[in-house]
Design an enzyme around this catalytic site. Structure first.
Site, PDB file in Angstrom:
ATOM      1  N   ARG A  14      43.473 -53.268  65.189  1.00  0.00           N
ATOM      2  CA  ARG A  14      43.779 -54.124  64.029  1.00  0.00           C
ATOM      3  C   ARG A  14      45.234 -53.951  63.610  1.00  0.00           C
ATOM      4  O   ARG A  14      45.897 -54.884  63.189  1.00  0.00           O
ATOM      5  CB  ARG A  14      42.847 -53.828  62.847  1.00  0.00           C
ATOM      6  N   TYR A  59      49.498 -80.464  57.651  1.00  0.00           N
ATOM      7  CA  TYR A  59      48.153 -80.263  58.170  1.00  0.00           C
ATOM      8  C   TYR A  59      47.211 -80.049  56.973  1.00  0.00           C
ATOM      9  O   TYR A  59      47.530 -79.279  56.044  1.00  0.00           O
ATOM     10  CB  TYR A  59      48.149 -79.051  59.108  1.00  0.00           C
ATOM     11  N   ASP A  84      56.977 -74.979  59.216  1.00  0.00           N
ATOM     12  CA  ASP A  84      55.919 -75.008  60.223  1.00  0.00           C
ATOM     13  C   ASP A  84      56.444 -75.834  61.391  1.00  0.00           C
ATOM     14  O   ASP A  84      56.599 -77.057  61.291  1.00  0.00           O
ATOM     15  CB  ASP A  84      54.638 -75.611  59.615  1.00  0.00           C
ATOM     16  N   LYS A 127      48.486 -74.751  69.477  1.00  0.00           N
ATOM     17  CA  LYS A 127      48.946 -76.077  69.935  1.00  0.00           C
ATOM     18  C   LYS A 127      49.853 -75.923  71.164  1.00  0.00           C
ATOM     19  O   LYS A 127      49.451 -75.311  72.129  1.00  0.00           O
ATOM     20  CB  LYS A 127      49.649 -76.796  68.779  1.00  0.00           C
TER      21      LYS A 127
HETATM   22  N1  PLP Z   1      49.960 -76.026  61.213  1.00  0.00           N
HETATM   23  C1  PLP Z   1      49.824 -77.221  61.817  1.00  0.00           C
HETATM   24  C2  PLP Z   1      50.992 -78.167  61.868  1.00  0.00           C
HETATM   25  C3  PLP Z   1      48.595 -77.586  62.384  1.00  0.00           C
HETATM   26  O1  PLP Z   1      48.467 -78.781  62.981  1.00  0.00           O
HETATM   27  C4  PLP Z   1      47.504 -76.688  62.307  1.00  0.00           C
HETATM   28  C5  PLP Z   1      46.189 -77.033  62.889  1.00  0.00           C
HETATM   29  O2  PLP Z   1      45.931 -78.137  63.295  1.00  0.00           O
HETATM   30  C6  PLP Z   1      47.690 -75.462  61.661  1.00  0.00           C
HETATM   31  C7  PLP Z   1      48.930 -75.154  61.139  1.00  0.00           C
HETATM   32  C8  PLP Z   1      46.565 -74.471  61.569  1.00  0.00           C
HETATM   33  O3  PLP Z   1      46.429 -73.822  62.794  1.00  0.00           O
HETATM   34  P1  PLP Z   1      45.039 -73.227  63.378  1.00  0.00           P
HETATM   35  O4  PLP Z   1      44.139 -74.380  63.656  1.00  0.00           O
HETATM   36  O5  PLP Z   1      45.485 -72.502  64.602  1.00  0.00           O
HETATM   37  O6  PLP Z   1      44.489 -72.314  62.333  1.00  0.00           O
END
Ligand code: PLP
Length: 415
Positions: free
Chosen positions: A72, A125, A197, A222
């Site tokens: 962890r 998101y 992000d 992704k």
């Molecule tokens: N940030 C973006 C731009 C996303 O598209 C996503 C998920 O689709 C996330 C964060 C969250 O990621 P996760 O699905 O790996 O938790």
């Protein structure tokens, strides 16, 4: 190579120095993605970092360990991923997490306290907004949604004391861009941190630190891992105190990435640049096709000259990326039919993988955003999101052509 074999599997200061050396050496992105922060296994010479699938690490004596005690708080395979992610951004080793949402949660828990306020892009998101609204608000962290593509609106919103600004550029799902240099200047002028992000482009196509970001956030699920194989997340910063805080929260809350996931992600990163460039090439081809198709009412793709922020895209991104969104003339019913008629494109959540994925944000990825709020920022019920994969773009176009023809003439589908 950047790392001596002896420290290739530890989180020692020596490996942090190796990252810095990699940055100084000025190696190209694809070289760093294959070698950055990595080296042959010191015990066996294995060219790939082994999967250290072990909960605990035997200590030679009380208080004497080899840098790892319990998975962890740190694992050699995960640490290799963290160094590699850092090398991609000319930054110290990242903190990696079990999911992208765990990374964003750790960012919040590391930087915010009750009474603090967060500014969030109006297109993000859906899970990021849900986290602030339904999880963090009850703990006294407030947020305001702002159109961060409008630098003046962002500056205006920053007149109220703000601790953290979180933006996505391009934003999922409408691809709206934020001028990251302007956002960083505005955030810093008011004493706030800017977190970007960068999931939709990755450092292969956009480097937020060079534009002033304090923190770069990823869902590695992704493009970074890229093969629909894992979920994961990462936080990067060039500020060691912030990174230490991320690591502390990572361990204290128990958000750590798992070794096998980390290994798969490391393997994905080796081809990251090749993949995102081909994703961009394919997406531009599909975007041009959709733009010229009479059944398509509107398309958003940063690589098309018709994109409303095309000039900013040209200045800020190396390519358009693999994600696009569009609406059909027939609106939501036609969009729904299309998503059900395609065959090569898969109707699924996720983006950034080798398979082309077609998604309905209103009922899938962004369903937790109230309809009025969603529609106000362009996430209409008819919006179709396409993550263009690495199949031959002509085959993707052929699949869309056939599905669109069937919608126009349902009898064709029955043939
Ligand atoms: N940030 C973006 C731009 C996303 O598209 C996503 C998920 O689709 C996330 C964060 C969250 O990621 P996760 O699905 O790996 O938790």
């Amino acid at each position: 190579m950047n790392d001596s074999p002896t420290d290739s599997n530890s989180r020692s200061p020596a490996s942090a120095e190796a990252n810095a050396a990699s940055a100084e050496a000025g190696e190209a992105f694809c070289t760093r993605s294959i070698h950055g922060g990595l080296g042959p296994d010191p015990g066996t010479g294995a060219i790939l970092t082994p999967i250290h699938q072990s909960t605990t690490f035997v200590q030679a004596a009380v208080g004497v360990d080899k840098g790892f005690t319990y998975s962890r708080s740190g694992n050699p395979t995960v640490a290799a991923l963290e160094r590699n992610l850092g090398a991609l951004e000319h930054a110290p080793a990242a903190a990696s997490f079990a999911t992208g949402m765990a990374a964003i949660t750790a960012l919040a828990l590391s930087t915010l306290r009750a009474g603090d306020r967060v500014l969030l892009s109006d297109v993000v998101y859906g899970g990021t907004l849900r986290l602030l609204r339904d999880v963090l608000a009850p703990f006294g962290v407030s947020h305001q949604v702002v159109d961060s593509s409008d630098s003046l609106a962002l500056r205006e919103a920053l007149k109220q004391p703000t601790r953290l600004v979180v933006v996505e550029s391009p934003a999922n799902p409408t691809l709206k861009l934020t001028d990251l240099r302007a956002a960083a200047a505005a955030a810093h002028d008011s004493g706030a941190l800017l977190a970007v992000d960068n999931t939709v482009l990755t450092a292969a196509l956009q480097r937020p630190f060079e534009l002033g970001a304090d923190v770069v956030v990823y869902s590695t699920t992704k493009f970074i891992e890229g093969h629909n194989t894992t979920v994961g997340g990462a936080l990067l910063s060039r500020d060691q105190a912030l990174l230490d805080r991320f690591r502390f929260v990572q361990n204290a809350v128990g958000f750590a990435q798992a070794p096998f996931e980390a290994w798969l992600t490391l393997r994905g990163i080796k081809t990251l640049e090749l993949r995102v460039r081909q994703h961009s090439y394919n997406a531009l081809r599909v975007a041009r096709f959709l733009e010229s198709h009479p059944a398509v009412a509107r398309i958003w793709y940063p690589g098309l000259p018709s994109f409303p922020q095309y000039e900013l895209a040209q200045a800020q991104q190396d390519a358009g990326g693999g994600l696009l969104a569009f609406e059909l003339v027939g609106g939501a019913p036609a969009g729904r039919l299309l998503m059900e008629r395609v065959k090569l494109c898969s109707l699924a959540e996720n983006l950034g993988a080798v398979e082309t994925l077609i998604t309905h944000p209103a009922t899938m990825t962004h369903s937790d955003i109230p309809p009025a709020q969603r529609q106000a920022v362009g996430i209409s019920d008819g919006l179709v999101r396409l993550s263009v994969g690495l199949e031959d773009p002509d085959d993707i176009v052929a699949d869309l052509t056939r599905a669109l023809a069937e919608i126009a003439d349902p009898a064709r589908g029955a043939e």
